[in-house]
Write a protein that holds these residues in place. Structure first.
Motif, mmCIF file in Angstrom:
data_model
loop_
_atom_site.group_PDB
_atom_site.id
_atom_site.type_symbol
_atom_site.label_atom_id
_atom_site.label_comp_id
_atom_site.label_asym_id
_atom_site.label_seq_id
_atom_site.Cartn_x
_atom_site.Cartn_y
_atom_site.Cartn_z
ATOM 1 N N LEU A 60 0.866 -0.992 0.096
ATOM 2 C CA LEU A 60 -0.137 0.032 -0.072
ATOM 3 C C LEU A 60 0.966 1.108 0.080
ATOM 4 O O LEU A 60 1.284 1.675 1.135
ATOM 5 C CB LEU A 60 -0.820 -0.028 1.291
ATOM 6 C CG LEU A 60 -1.737 -1.355 1.239
ATOM 7 C CD1 LEU A 60 -2.441 -1.169 2.877
ATOM 8 C CD2 LEU A 60 -2.928 -1.432 0.295
ATOM 9 N N GLU A 61 1.017 1.839 -1.282
ATOM 10 C CA GLU A 61 2.236 2.681 -1.321
ATOM 11 C C GLU A 61 1.798 4.092 -0.530
ATOM 12 O O GLU A 61 2.590 4.670 0.208
ATOM 13 C CB GLU A 61 2.203 3.341 -2.867
ATOM 14 C CG GLU A 61 3.191 2.284 -3.570
ATOM 15 C CD GLU A 61 3.398 2.594 -4.980
ATOM 16 O OE1 GLU A 61 3.416 3.920 -5.419
ATOM 17 O OE2 GLU A 61 3.437 1.795 -5.971
ATOM 18 N N SER A 62 0.401 4.256 -0.543
ATOM 19 C CA SER A 62 -0.249 5.575 0.380
ATOM 20 C C SER A 62 0.158 5.391 1.532
ATOM 21 O O SER A 62 0.391 6.474 2.287
ATOM 22 C CB SER A 62 -1.287 5.770 -0.193
ATOM 23 O OG SER A 62 -2.234 4.626 0.260
ATOM 24 N N LEU A 63 0.323 4.155 2.260
ATOM 25 C CA LEU A 63 0.428 4.131 3.730
ATOM 26 C C LEU A 63 1.848 3.588 4.021
ATOM 27 O O LEU A 63 2.071 3.470 5.143
ATOM 28 C CB LEU A 63 -0.521 2.931 4.389
ATOM 29 C CG LEU A 63 -2.139 3.411 4.217
ATOM 30 C CD1 LEU A 63 -2.841 2.181 4.516
ATOM 31 C CD2 LEU A 63 -2.519 4.722 5.164
ATOM 32 N N ASN A 64 2.535 3.421 2.873
ATOM 33 C CA ASN A 64 4.087 2.931 2.897
ATOM 34 C C ASN A 64 4.264 1.792 3.840
ATOM 35 O O ASN A 64 4.838 1.532 4.692
ATOM 36 C CB ASN A 64 4.799 3.975 3.692
ATOM 37 C CG ASN A 64 6.261 3.766 3.175
ATOM 38 O OD1 ASN A 64 6.369 3.088 2.305
ATOM 39 N ND2 ASN A 64 7.224 4.699 4.000
ATOM 40 N N LYS A 65 3.165 0.876 3.755
ATOM 41 C CA LYS A 65 3.101 -0.457 4.196
ATOM 42 C C LYS A 65 2.700 -1.682 3.490
ATOM 43 O O LYS A 65 2.119 -1.677 2.170
ATOM 44 C CB LYS A 65 1.767 -0.359 5.253
ATOM 45 C CG LYS A 65 1.723 -0.860 6.643
ATOM 46 C CD LYS A 65 0.467 -0.457 7.232
ATOM 47 C CE LYS A 65 0.157 -1.331 8.499
ATOM 48 N NZ LYS A 65 -1.333 -0.962 9.029
ATOM 49 N N THR A 66 3.219 -2.847 3.938
ATOM 50 C CA THR A 66 3.170 -3.967 2.941
ATOM 51 C C THR A 66 2.234 -4.891 4.009
ATOM 52 O O THR A 66 2.220 -5.089 5.235
ATOM 53 C CB THR A 66 4.396 -4.834 2.817
ATOM 54 O OG1 THR A 66 5.237 -3.896 2.283
ATOM 55 C CG2 THR A 66 4.125 -6.056 1.952
ATOM 56 N N VAL A 67 1.105 -5.228 3.280
ATOM 57 C CA VAL A 67 0.106 -6.280 3.962
ATOM 58 C C VAL A 67 0.200 -7.656 3.266
ATOM 59 O O VAL A 67 0.184 -7.797 2.186
ATOM 60 C CB VAL A 67 -1.612 -5.745 3.684
ATOM 61 C CG1 VAL A 67 -2.322 -6.216 4.626
ATOM 62 C CG2 VAL A 67 -1.549 -4.004 4.403
ATOM 63 N N ASN A 68 -0.069 -8.581 4.206
ATOM 64 C CA ASN A 68 -0.068 -10.108 3.698
ATOM 65 C C ASN A 68 -1.659 -10.362 4.123
ATOM 66 O O ASN A 68 -2.047 -10.597 5.047
ATOM 67 C CB ASN A 68 0.800 -11.025 4.544
ATOM 68 C CG ASN A 68 2.330 -10.617 4.445
ATOM 69 O OD1 ASN A 68 2.620 -10.059 3.362
ATOM 70 N ND2 ASN A 68 3.063 -10.923 5.441
ATOM 71 N N ILE A 69 -2.129 -11.007 2.864
ATOM 72 C CA ILE A 69 -3.763 -11.259 3.036
ATOM 73 C C ILE A 69 -3.690 -12.779 2.523
ATOM 74 O O ILE A 69 -3.153 -13.385 1.537
ATOM 75 C CB ILE A 69 -4.429 -10.573 1.736
ATOM 76 C CG1 ILE A 69 -4.176 -8.979 2.058
ATOM 77 C CG2 ILE A 69 -6.001 -10.746 1.925
ATOM 78 C CD1 ILE A 69 -4.940 -8.119 1.016
ATOM 79 N N PRO A 70 -4.044 -13.588 3.749
ATOM 80 C CA PRO A 70 -4.083 -15.051 3.378
ATOM 81 C C PRO A 70 -5.126 -15.360 2.308
ATOM 82 O O PRO A 70 -6.093 -14.668 1.941
ATOM 83 C CB PRO A 70 -5.109 -15.403 4.797
ATOM 84 C CG PRO A 70 -4.715 -14.323 5.773
ATOM 85 C CD PRO A 70 -4.602 -13.199 4.857
ATOM 86 N N LEU A 71 -4.764 -16.203 1.451
ATOM 87 C CA LEU A 71 -5.325 -16.603 0.252
ATOM 88 C C LEU A 71 -5.939 -18.194 0.551
ATOM 89 O O LEU A 71 -5.197 -18.987 0.857
ATOM 90 C CB LEU A 71 -4.280 -16.724 -0.805
ATOM 91 C CG LEU A 71 -4.402 -17.179 -2.196
ATOM 92 C CD1 LEU A 71 -5.309 -16.123 -2.979
ATOM 93 C CD2 LEU A 71 -3.613 -17.343 -3.153
ATOM 94 N N TYR A 72 -7.155 -18.107 0.504
ATOM 95 C CA TYR A 72 -7.893 -19.389 0.453
ATOM 96 C C TYR A 72 -8.502 -19.679 -0.830
ATOM 97 O O TYR A 72 -9.009 -18.716 -1.797
ATOM 98 C CB TYR A 72 -9.253 -18.870 1.599
ATOM 99 C CG TYR A 72 -8.808 -18.669 2.959
ATOM 100 C CD1 TYR A 72 -8.147 -19.800 3.650
ATOM 101 C CD2 TYR A 72 -8.614 -17.569 3.350
ATOM 102 C CE1 TYR A 72 -7.673 -19.397 4.813
ATOM 103 C CE2 TYR A 72 -8.252 -17.108 4.496
ATOM 104 C CZ TYR A 72 -7.851 -18.116 5.240
ATOM 105 O OH TYR A 72 -7.137 -17.842 6.427
ATOM 106 N N GLU A 73 -8.719 -20.919 -1.002
ATOM 107 C CA GLU A 73 -9.030 -21.373 -2.443
ATOM 108 C C GLU A 73 -10.743 -20.952 -2.795
ATOM 109 O O GLU A 73 -11.016 -20.912 -3.922
ATOM 110 C CB GLU A 73 -9.123 -22.929 -2.462
ATOM 111 C CG GLU A 73 -7.561 -23.297 -2.913
ATOM 112 C CD GLU A 73 -7.438 -24.874 -3.171
ATOM 113 O OE1 GLU A 73 -8.572 -25.459 -3.788
ATOM 114 O OE2 GLU A 73 -6.640 -25.557 -3.264
ATOM 115 N N ASP A 74 -11.304 -20.867 -1.463
ATOM 116 C CA ASP A 74 -12.653 -20.340 -1.817
ATOM 117 C C ASP A 74 -13.133 -19.009 -1.976
ATOM 118 O O ASP A 74 -14.255 -18.577 -2.014
ATOM 119 C CB ASP A 74 -13.783 -21.153 -0.542
ATOM 120 C CG ASP A 74 -13.246 -20.639 0.399
ATOM 121 O OD1 ASP A 74 -12.140 -19.817 0.783
ATOM 122 O OD2 ASP A 74 -13.992 -21.121 1.526
#
Ligand SMILES: [Zn+2]
Length: 70
Positions: free
Chosen positions: A8-22
């Motif tokens: 997230l460039e505007s927040l200067n932050k990296t976010v990890n979003i869990p990836l679920y198959e569904d």
């Protein structure tokens, strides 16, 4: 855990979003309808050596139109 890494460039932050198959969706390349990616679709991606970024699935409606064309 497999996850998306979103910067997230505007927040200067990296976010990890869990990836679920569904929670995977793709758009039909013909009509643009959003459809959920199910287990069968995932398997066909793996077996056909495709990748998630470049694979698209034609929705059932367009498949019908394709096969039952007059
Ligand atoms: Zn379609």
């Amino acid at each position: 855990m497999i996850y998306h890494k979103v910067e997230l460039e505007s927040l200067n932050k990296t976010v990890n979003i869990p990836l679920y198959e569904d929670e995977l969706y793709c758009q039909c390349p013909k009509c643009g309808i959003e459809q959920e990616v199910d287990d069968e679709m995932m398997k066909s991606i793996y077996f056909e050596g495709g990748d998630l970024g470049s694979t698209s699935f034609i929705c059932p409606d367009c498949t019908k139109k394709h096969f039952y064309k007059e």
